[in-house]
Design an enzyme around this catalytic site. Structure first.
Site, PDB file in Angstrom:
ATOM      1  CB  CYS A   2      -0.861   0.153   1.252  1.00 26.97           C
ATOM      2  SG  CYS A   2      -2.097  -1.231   1.350  1.00 26.97           S
ATOM      3  NE  ARG A  27       4.640   1.893  -0.210  1.00 31.78           N
ATOM      4  CZ  ARG A  27       5.582   1.669   0.811  1.00 31.78           C
ATOM      5  NH1 ARG A  27       6.833   1.837   0.388  1.00 31.78           N
ATOM      6  NH2 ARG A  27       5.278   0.963   1.884  1.00 31.78           N
ATOM      7  CD1 TRP A  73       0.035  -6.457  -3.114  1.00 34.00           C
ATOM      8  CD2 TRP A  73      -0.257  -6.674  -1.204  1.00 34.00           C
ATOM      9  NE1 TRP A  73       0.202  -7.405  -2.998  1.00 34.00           N
ATOM     10  CE2 TRP A  73       0.231  -7.939  -1.846  1.00 34.00           C
ATOM     11  CE3 TRP A  73      -0.495  -7.095   0.235  1.00 34.00           C
ATOM     12  CZ2 TRP A  73       0.533  -9.181  -1.291  1.00 34.00           C
ATOM     13  CZ3 TRP A  73      -0.279  -8.293   1.019  1.00 34.00           C
ATOM     14  CH2 TRP A  73       0.322  -9.359   0.170  1.00 34.00           C
ATOM     15  CG  ASN A  99       1.618   1.061   3.924  1.00 33.57           C
ATOM     16  OD1 ASN A  99       2.853   1.327   4.052  1.00 33.57           O
ATOM     17  ND2 ASN A  99       1.438  -0.405   3.944  1.00 33.57           N
ATOM     18  N   GLY A 100      -0.512  -0.809   6.588  1.00 33.99           N
ATOM     19  CA  GLY A 100      -0.013  -1.674   7.385  1.00 33.99           C
ATOM     20  C   GLY A 100      -1.369  -2.773   7.842  1.00 33.99           C
ATOM     21  CD  GLU A 485      17.174 -12.768  -8.148  1.00 35.83           C
ATOM     22  OE1 GLU A 485      16.619 -12.984  -7.218  1.00 35.83           O
ATOM     23  OE2 GLU A 485      16.686 -11.637  -8.905  1.00 35.83           O
ATOM     24  CE  LYS A 489      13.623 -10.706 -10.252  1.00 33.72           C
ATOM     25  NZ  LYS A 489      14.382 -10.004  -9.255  1.00 33.72           N
ATOM     26  CD  GLU A 492       9.935 -11.124  -8.830  1.00 27.84           C
ATOM     27  OE1 GLU A 492       9.321 -10.750  -7.739  1.00 27.84           O
ATOM     28  OE2 GLU A 492      11.199 -10.766  -9.031  1.00 27.84           O
ATOM     29  CG  HIS A 508      19.969 -36.082  -5.462  1.00 26.64           C
ATOM     30  ND1 HIS A 508      20.244 -37.409  -5.047  1.00 26.64           N
ATOM     31  CD2 HIS A 508      20.955 -35.428  -5.701  1.00 26.64           C
ATOM     32  CE1 HIS A 508      21.495 -37.483  -4.964  1.00 26.64           C
ATOM     33  NE2 HIS A 508      22.191 -36.151  -5.603  1.00 26.64           N
ATOM     34  CE  LYS A 607      11.695  -2.502  -5.841  1.00 27.33           C
ATOM     35  NZ  LYS A 607      12.349  -3.470  -6.498  1.00 27.33           N
TER      36      LYS A 607
HETATM   37  C1  AGP Z   1      12.318  -8.988  -5.946  1.00 28.90           C
HETATM   38  O1  AGP Z   1      12.489  -9.323  -7.071  1.00 28.90           O
HETATM   39  C2  AGP Z   1      11.113  -9.507  -5.174  1.00 28.90           C
HETATM   40  N1  AGP Z   1       9.966  -8.616  -5.742  1.00 28.90           N
HETATM   41  C3  AGP Z   1      11.033  -9.691  -3.876  1.00 28.90           C
HETATM   42  O2  AGP Z   1      11.601 -11.079  -3.501  1.00 28.90           O
HETATM   43  C4  AGP Z   1      12.356  -8.948  -2.959  1.00 28.90           C
HETATM   44  O3  AGP Z   1      13.457  -9.026  -3.134  1.00 28.90           O
HETATM   45  C5  AGP Z   1      11.827  -9.144  -1.201  1.00 28.90           C
HETATM   46  O4  AGP Z   1      10.258  -8.848  -1.074  1.00 28.90           O
HETATM   47  C6  AGP Z   1      12.879  -8.487  -0.450  1.00 28.90           C
HETATM   48  O5  AGP Z   1      12.466  -6.964  -0.321  1.00 28.90           O
HETATM   49  P1  AGP Z   1      13.326  -5.955   0.297  1.00 28.90           P
HETATM   50  O6  AGP Z   1      14.724  -6.154  -0.620  1.00 28.90           O
HETATM   51  O7  AGP Z   1      13.017  -4.622   0.003  1.00 28.90           O
HETATM   52  O8  AGP Z   1      13.558  -6.384   1.672  1.00 28.90           O
END
Ligand code: AGP
Length: 612
Positions: A2, A27, A73, A99-100, A485, A489, A492, A508, A607
């Site tokens: 949010c 956000r 969100w 937000n929270g 990673e 990527k 997501e 395995h 984010k």
């Molecule tokens: C990254 O592409 C993601 N959107 C997510 O995994 C992110 O890295 C994670 O939420 C951690 O966020 P931060 O680095 O702001 O703590």
């Protein structure tokens, strides 16, 4: 999760709120809304993106010099018009953005229901505004005091903005656990979840601390206190962010812009810290803790998502070069599993946003147990940066795309610097190897630039795989976290199912998945257990898997057996993850664009994850 914005002053609030919400859309983006005042409170809210709210507001009364806005969100209640913020109190004369999460909303809701309150939404936030209203009426006090008393009754996290019909010349704001910045200009105030909606109007800002509440009143000094009623003196600081850094600058997406910025962001993350003429590496923010780290019982790295992957590379670097024992933990697991932490441990939190709720909570736990808590953060002044005993910024600049790219490579660069620095101090690597490594690190930005010039080739490659349903990413040693990673990527932003695995683990289990429809990205660079990875590729080919191999320039062995090749420049092994990651970012980006996905705002994500 949010984003919140607000304005009070002499300008029209509506355009400021809409522009601010668009900047904060990273956000959360399932619904949005605004509240304005023009002889009464007008709340407009809509499911979907801010652009849908904007269309909805056409022809409506948007005249107002005060207003608050929210982009959501969803946590409590599905994304729809009713659950969108702002929320009204019972009599519709107070409205709130939040937000929270209010954790004890249910018991408060039940108590208020008994007093005759009726609720329209399923949200925890609506309960808070009703509570404020109830206290204000019962105690016959002003809004500032009513908000303060209400916040003493809630458990949870909040950054809130509240306005009322009785006194439209003020906004009340408060914070605990979620970020809130106040922009200060002559005769006007701005509020936002981060500085991006504020930067074009003023550089003077106040970052609210946890447990603080403020009254922003036109033509008056800002009034600041704690929710325990202790008056505070505002600490106003100057923003360093530039407007240019938060705009797309001609790119189709923020993600592509941020991928392309990496030669610069990587250089920025070691600028002033790596001095080749004196062969020195210095990280000012952790200088006081060097001996503590070197003599630590262990370093515990805590992070989430992509930052956790950077942490895993950090483990390989610190153990391989500096011979310091390292554990890497998901912050969410660490905080709930009663970990063994002593005063001789150093906890290192890694976070782009500096606001991730689980990472913050894990840091607090480590602090309570007496550990030294350091942080690697990108966002200056963020909660994680402020909570840590010391630490270092990545200096990657604002990262707006939800998928982390340049923040990741900057995190890895800073961890690399740390490993080099401690390795030299401990004498765990030879001076000549140390000098070779720092000299090579200087060449990385130019090598990343050469990777980026492969963009069109990777775009062509992406077209061949855009319809795949599953992907496997394999790597060994330093390249194992790169595989993780790469897979994260892809999933997501393109919604393709992808798994990252240590190459040797394939036998395995995951090998059962391999057939002619399965693209397998193998990171097979020259120095990282090369021969073993070549054998893994043979095993994949024997089962008709389609291999896309990331190899070192000039490779011939893998070229002969893989279906597609992506070459990266030769570099010292500890620096491979930075280079090998770049083509995987581009592959995910192009596949997602070709599938018509919203790469900057993927579904269900936000984010910064400020809820647990
Ligand atoms: C990254 O592409 C993601 N959107 C997510 O995994 C992110 O890295 C994670 O939420 C951690 O966020 P931060 O680095 O702001 O703590």
């Amino acid at each position: 999760m949010c984003g919140i914005v607000g304005y009070i002053g002499s300008r029209q609030a509506y355009p400021i709120l809409i522009k601010g919400l668009k900047r904060l859309e990273y956000r959360g983006y399932d619904s949005s809304g605004i509240a304005l005042y023009d002889s009464g409170l007008n709340v407009y809210k809509k499911k979907g993106k801010v652009s849908e709210l904007e269309a909805f507001c056409e022809g409506k009364n948007i005249n107002s010099t005060v207003g608050i806005g929210h982009t959501r969100w969803a946590t409590h209640g599905v994304p729809n018009d009713v659950n969108a913020h702002p929320h009204y109190g019972q009599n519709k004369d107070i409205t709130i953005i939040h937000n929270g999460i209010i954790e004890n909303y249910d018991s408060i809701k039940k108590a208020l229901s008994k007093l005759g309150h009726q609720f329209e939404s399923d949200t925890d936030t609506e309960v808070l505004v009703h509570l404020i209203e109830e206290i204000k009426t019962q105690e016959n006090i002003d809004l500032f005091e009513a908000v303060r008393l209400a916040l003493n009754e809630v458990v949870g996290a909040y950054a809130i903005g509240v306005i009322s019909q009785d006194n439209p010349d003020e906004i009340i704001v408060a914070k605990k656990g979620s970020p809130l910045v106040i922009g200060i200009n002559e005769g006007e105030y701005f509020i936002a979840s981060d500085a991006s909606p504020i930067i074009e109007y003023t550089k003077e800002v106040l970052y609210l601390e946890d447990g603080e509440i403020a009254r922003l009143c036109v033509g008056q000094e800002l009034e600041l206190k704690t929710i325990d009623n202790v008056v505070k003196t505002p600490y106003i600081q100057e923003l360093e962010m530039s407007l240019e850094s938060i705009e797309k600058g001609g790119y189709e997406h923020f993600m592509l812009k941020e991928i392309f910025e990496q030669p610069k962001s990587i250089a920025d993350s070691f600028r002033g810290r790596l001095k080749l003429d004196t062969a020195e590496v210095k990280l000012g923010g952790i200088a006081d803790y060097e001996n503590k780290i070197i003599n630590a019982n262990k370093i515990i790295i805590i992070a989430c998502g992509t930052s956790w992957h950077a942490g895993l590379i950090g483990e390989y670097l610190l153990e391989d070069l500096a011979r310091i024992p390292v554990e890497v933990e998901y912050a969410s697991e660490f905080r709930y599993r009663n970990p063994v932490i002593t005063e001789n441990d150093v906890v290192l939190a890694i976070s782009q946003s500096g606001e991730t709720a689980d990472t913050l909570a894990a840091m607090k736990l480590a602090k309570d147990k007496g550990a030294t808590v350091l942080a690697i953060c990108n966002v200056v002044g963020s909660s994680i940066a402020r909570l840590s005993d010391g630490g270092t910024y990545t200096h990657a600049g604002p990262e707006i795309g939800v998928a982390s790219t340049k923040a990741f490579t900057a995190q890895v660069t800073v961890l690399t610097l740390m490993a080099f620095m401690f390795a030299r101090k401990k004498g765990s690597i030879s001076e000549s190897y140390y000098r070779e490594l720092i000299t090579e690190l200087e060449t990385v930005p130019a090598k990343v630039e050469s990777m980026i010039s492969m963009n069109s080739y990777i775009e062509e490659l992406s077209a061949k795989f855009k319809d795949a349903q599953n992907f496997l990413y394999l790597g060994r040693g330093y390249n194992f976290p790169v595989a993780l990673e790469g897979a994260l990527k892809l999933k997501e932003i393109s919604y393709i199912h992808a798994e990252g695995y240590p190459a040797a683990e394939m036998k395995h289990g995951p090998i059962a998945l391999i057939d002619e429809n399965m693209p397998i990205v193998v990171i097979a660079t020259k120095k990282g257990h090369y021969e073993k990875v070549v054998s893994n590729i043979q095993e994949v080919k024997a089962r008709n898997g389609v291999v896309i191999a990331v190899v070192t320039q000039g490779d011939t062995a893998v070229k002969a057996i893989a279906d597609y090749i992506i070459e990266i420049p030769e570099v010292a092994e500890p620096l491979t993850p930075i280079l090998a990651n770049i083509p995987l970012q581009l592959l995910s980006y192009h596949i997602a664009v070709m599938r018509g996905c919203n790469v900057d705002q993927p579904r269900n994500l936000a984010k910064s994850v400020t809820v647990e």
